[in-house]
Design an enzyme around this catalytic site. Structure first.
Site, PDB file in Angstrom:
ATOM      1  N   LEU A 136      12.381 -38.516   1.749  1.00 23.36           N
ATOM      2  CA  LEU A 136      11.667 -37.593   0.972  1.00 23.36           C
ATOM      3  C   LEU A 136      10.339 -38.865   1.838  1.00 23.36           C
ATOM      4  O   LEU A 136       9.129 -38.497   1.523  1.00 23.36           O
ATOM      5  CB  LEU A 136      11.656 -37.729  -0.426  1.00 23.36           C
ATOM      6  CG  LEU A 136      11.990 -37.223  -1.344  1.00 23.36           C
ATOM      7  CD1 LEU A 136      12.574 -37.661  -2.757  1.00 23.36           C
ATOM      8  CD2 LEU A 136      11.407 -35.844  -1.412  1.00 23.36           C
ATOM      9  N   ARG A 140      21.479 -21.243  -9.352  1.00 18.81           N
ATOM     10  CA  ARG A 140      22.583 -20.939 -10.365  1.00 18.81           C
ATOM     11  C   ARG A 140      21.686 -20.558 -11.581  1.00 18.81           C
ATOM     12  O   ARG A 140      21.817 -20.183 -12.721  1.00 18.81           O
ATOM     13  CB  ARG A 140      23.707 -22.577 -10.406  1.00 18.81           C
ATOM     14  CG  ARG A 140      23.938 -22.169  -8.627  1.00 18.81           C
ATOM     15  CD  ARG A 140      25.508 -23.097  -8.990  1.00 18.81           C
ATOM     16  NE  ARG A 140      24.787 -24.418  -9.797  1.00 18.81           N
ATOM     17  CZ  ARG A 140      24.359 -25.356  -8.604  1.00 18.81           C
ATOM     18  NH1 ARG A 140      23.638 -24.739  -7.805  1.00 18.81           N
ATOM     19  NH2 ARG A 140      23.785 -26.797  -9.260  1.00 18.81           N
ATOM     20  N   CYS A 163      -2.219  -4.097   7.178  1.00 24.57           N
ATOM     21  CA  CYS A 163      -2.187  -3.937   8.825  1.00 24.57           C
ATOM     22  C   CYS A 163      -2.584  -3.402   9.200  1.00 24.57           C
ATOM     23  O   CYS A 163      -2.570  -2.497   8.490  1.00 24.57           O
ATOM     24  CB  CYS A 163      -0.588  -4.799   8.101  1.00 24.57           C
ATOM     25  SG  CYS A 163       0.510  -2.916   8.266  1.00 24.57           S
ATOM     26  N   GLU A 204      14.079 -32.089  -1.064  1.00 29.56           N
ATOM     27  CA  GLU A 204      15.195 -32.377  -2.530  1.00 29.56           C
ATOM     28  C   GLU A 204      15.406 -33.730  -2.109  1.00 29.56           C
ATOM     29  O   GLU A 204      15.951 -34.039  -3.077  1.00 29.56           O
ATOM     30  CB  GLU A 204      16.153 -31.083  -3.276  1.00 29.56           C
ATOM     31  CG  GLU A 204      15.614 -29.936  -3.749  1.00 29.56           C
ATOM     32  CD  GLU A 204      16.137 -29.449  -4.415  1.00 29.56           C
ATOM     33  OE1 GLU A 204      16.794 -30.170  -5.073  1.00 29.56           O
ATOM     34  OE2 GLU A 204      16.445 -28.218  -4.872  1.00 29.56           O
ATOM     35  N   GLU A 229       0.897  -1.379  -0.084  1.00 32.68           N
ATOM     36  CA  GLU A 229       0.532  -0.011   0.311  1.00 32.68           C
ATOM     37  C   GLU A 229       0.617   1.712  -0.162  1.00 32.68           C
ATOM     38  O   GLU A 229       0.589   2.359  -0.774  1.00 32.68           O
ATOM     39  CB  GLU A 229      -0.877  -0.088   1.687  1.00 32.68           C
ATOM     40  CG  GLU A 229      -1.303  -1.076   1.357  1.00 32.68           C
ATOM     41  CD  GLU A 229      -1.021  -2.839   2.372  1.00 32.68           C
ATOM     42  OE1 GLU A 229      -0.108  -2.912   2.148  1.00 32.68           O
ATOM     43  OE2 GLU A 229      -2.204  -3.033   2.257  1.00 32.68           O
ATOM     44  N   GLY A 276      17.028 -37.364   0.138  1.00 31.49           N
ATOM     45  CA  GLY A 276      17.083 -38.284  -0.998  1.00 31.49           C
ATOM     46  C   GLY A 276      15.779 -39.412  -0.907  1.00 31.49           C
ATOM     47  O   GLY A 276      14.855 -38.661   0.045  1.00 31.49           O
ATOM     48  N   ARG A 296      13.689 -23.522  -6.526  1.00 37.34           N
ATOM     49  CA  ARG A 296      14.145 -23.372  -5.078  1.00 37.34           C
ATOM     50  C   ARG A 296      13.864 -21.886  -4.311  1.00 37.34           C
ATOM     51  O   ARG A 296      13.765 -21.723  -3.459  1.00 37.34           O
ATOM     52  CB  ARG A 296      15.707 -23.707  -5.685  1.00 37.34           C
ATOM     53  CG  ARG A 296      16.537 -25.335  -5.652  1.00 37.34           C
ATOM     54  CD  ARG A 296      17.276 -24.888  -5.674  1.00 37.34           C
ATOM     55  NE  ARG A 296      18.596 -26.204  -5.656  1.00 37.34           N
ATOM     56  CZ  ARG A 296      19.483 -26.665  -6.210  1.00 37.34           C
ATOM     57  NH1 ARG A 296      20.453 -25.888  -6.611  1.00 37.34           N
ATOM     58  NH2 ARG A 296      19.460 -28.075  -5.916  1.00 37.34           N
TER      59      ARG A 296
HETATM   60 ZN   LIG Z   1       0.547  -2.948   6.645  1.00 36.46          ZN
END
Ligand SMILES: [Zn+2]
Length: 366
Positions: A306, A224, A85, A300, A58, A302, A201
């Site tokens: 997961l 990267r 807010c 990610e 805002e 292994g 990422r």
């Molecule tokens: Zn605010």
């Protein structure tokens, strides 16, 4: 009970698009966008929350108004994706700014769920005699801020699981026993999908891997091949196997890792998160949010890490790459969970080069 026109919805959509520019930078704050129009429906101001700790949408929209347009402010309409807010935090309250301007109308995408904010901003504007309408494109705004809403409502980090597999469901042609320490990771997917993974990422605050992946693959875990901020590397290593000389442990300052160990004495990292695996992953996500301020993570790997998230049913999103080749044997990729549902506001599948991606949500999400 909609009071807004197609034109209103178009301005709110514009505000949502502006908010998206804060992806990866606004967190752990929500992404917020704001469009200000004059009495003829011309945009005179636009802004978004660009970076955590800096001014809100805002304020930025108000600042963007050209001096010769300021006279339109009393007749203006403000389109704000999230409830303004009403508390003085790192910046002054936006509700106070709007109250002082007294625009003709304020349209809000969705109410803030933050206990310190919820309803307060809307109430303040209404009491000032400003016409306030809430709920314009609400589900889009809630989807855009799903990480933030998870943090506030569930008091934990939002978890996105990501893996890449061959067409026949393997993550690595080597099995667990063949994967030697420091031998490096195996690229399953191509360059186009790598760029997209790096963009994924950049949207999260942390990347989580298990100690096995850290030791074998020695991944760099940064951004990267795409624009954006690198997330924090987070290693789940209950027994403290990661040696002090490991490349991830040598990182300094902002780039340093969060080392998750059973006992603080098992690590010499600068940021340690003590956690007992027996207490469950939900507890860990609670700690990462409440103690470390990590709004969201990309898990990610292994395979075992997961698998654990899937078995404990502690996850919010899945992003899975499938390459066209077959491996025939090796390290099995996790099974696609049966309870996964497609996202409502996004495309559920697509291609990057020869690789296919699938995107799904936990049924309690969205
Ligand atoms: Zn605010």
């Amino acid at each position: 009970m909609t009071h807004w026109s197609t034109e209103d919805a178009a301005f709110m959509r514009k505000a949502i698009e502006l908010a998206e520019r804060g992806a990866g930078y606004a967190a752990p704050n929500p992404k917020v966008g704001c469009v200000i129009t004059d009495e003829s429906g011309r945009i005179i101001g636009e802004g978004w929350h660009e970076k955590f700790g800096e001014s809100h949408a805002e304020v930025n929209a108000h600042r963007s108004i050209a001096p010769n347009d300021l006279n339109h402010l009393p007749n203006s309409t403000w389109y704000v994706t999230l409830e303004p807010c009403n508390h003085v935090g790192k910046t002054p309250a936006c509700a106070a700014l709007i109250e002082s301007i007294r625009p003709k109308r304020v349209l809000i995408g969705t109410a803030d769920c933050n206990p310190g904010v919820s309803g307060g901003g809307i109430e303040r504007l209404k009491q000032a005699g400003i016409r306030v309408e809430t709920g314009c494109l609400e589900s889009e705004v809630q989807w855009q801020n799903r990480r933030f809403f998870c943090n506030v409502e569930k008091d934990r980090t939002y978890a996105v699981l990501k893996w890449a597999q061959s067409r026949d469901g393997f993550m690595d042609p080597r099995n667990a026993a063949e994967r030697a320490q420091g031998s490096g990771g195996v690229a399953i997917t191509g360059d186009a999908s790598r760029a997209m993974t790096h963009a994924w990422r950049a949207e999260e605050m942390g990347i989580v891997i298990g100690v096995e992946t850290a030791l074998v693959d020695e991944p760099q875990l940064n951004v990267r091949h795409s624009r954006g901020r690198s997330p924090k590397a987070i290693v789940i290593d209950p027994n403290g196997r990661l040696p002090i000389g490991h490349p991830l442990m040598r990182r300094q300052g902002e780039d340093s890792i969060i080392h998750i160990v059973k006992e603080p004495s098992l690590s010499r990292a600068s940021e340690i998160c003590p956690w007992n695996p027996e207490s469950g992953l939900k507890i860990l996500l609670g700690k990462l949010w409440k103690k470390h301020g990590i709004s969201s993570i990309l898990v990610e790997g292994g395979a075992r890490t997961l698998q654990q998230f899937l078995q404990e049913n502690v996850w919010d999103e899945l992003k899975v790459w499938t390459a066209p080749n077959e491996m025939k044997s090796g390290l099995k990729a996790p099974e696609w969970p049966k309870n996964a549902i497609p996202p409502e506001h996004e495309t559920a599948a697509g291609r990057a080069g020869p690789d296919r991606w699938n995107w799904a949500l936990h049924p309690n999400n969205g």
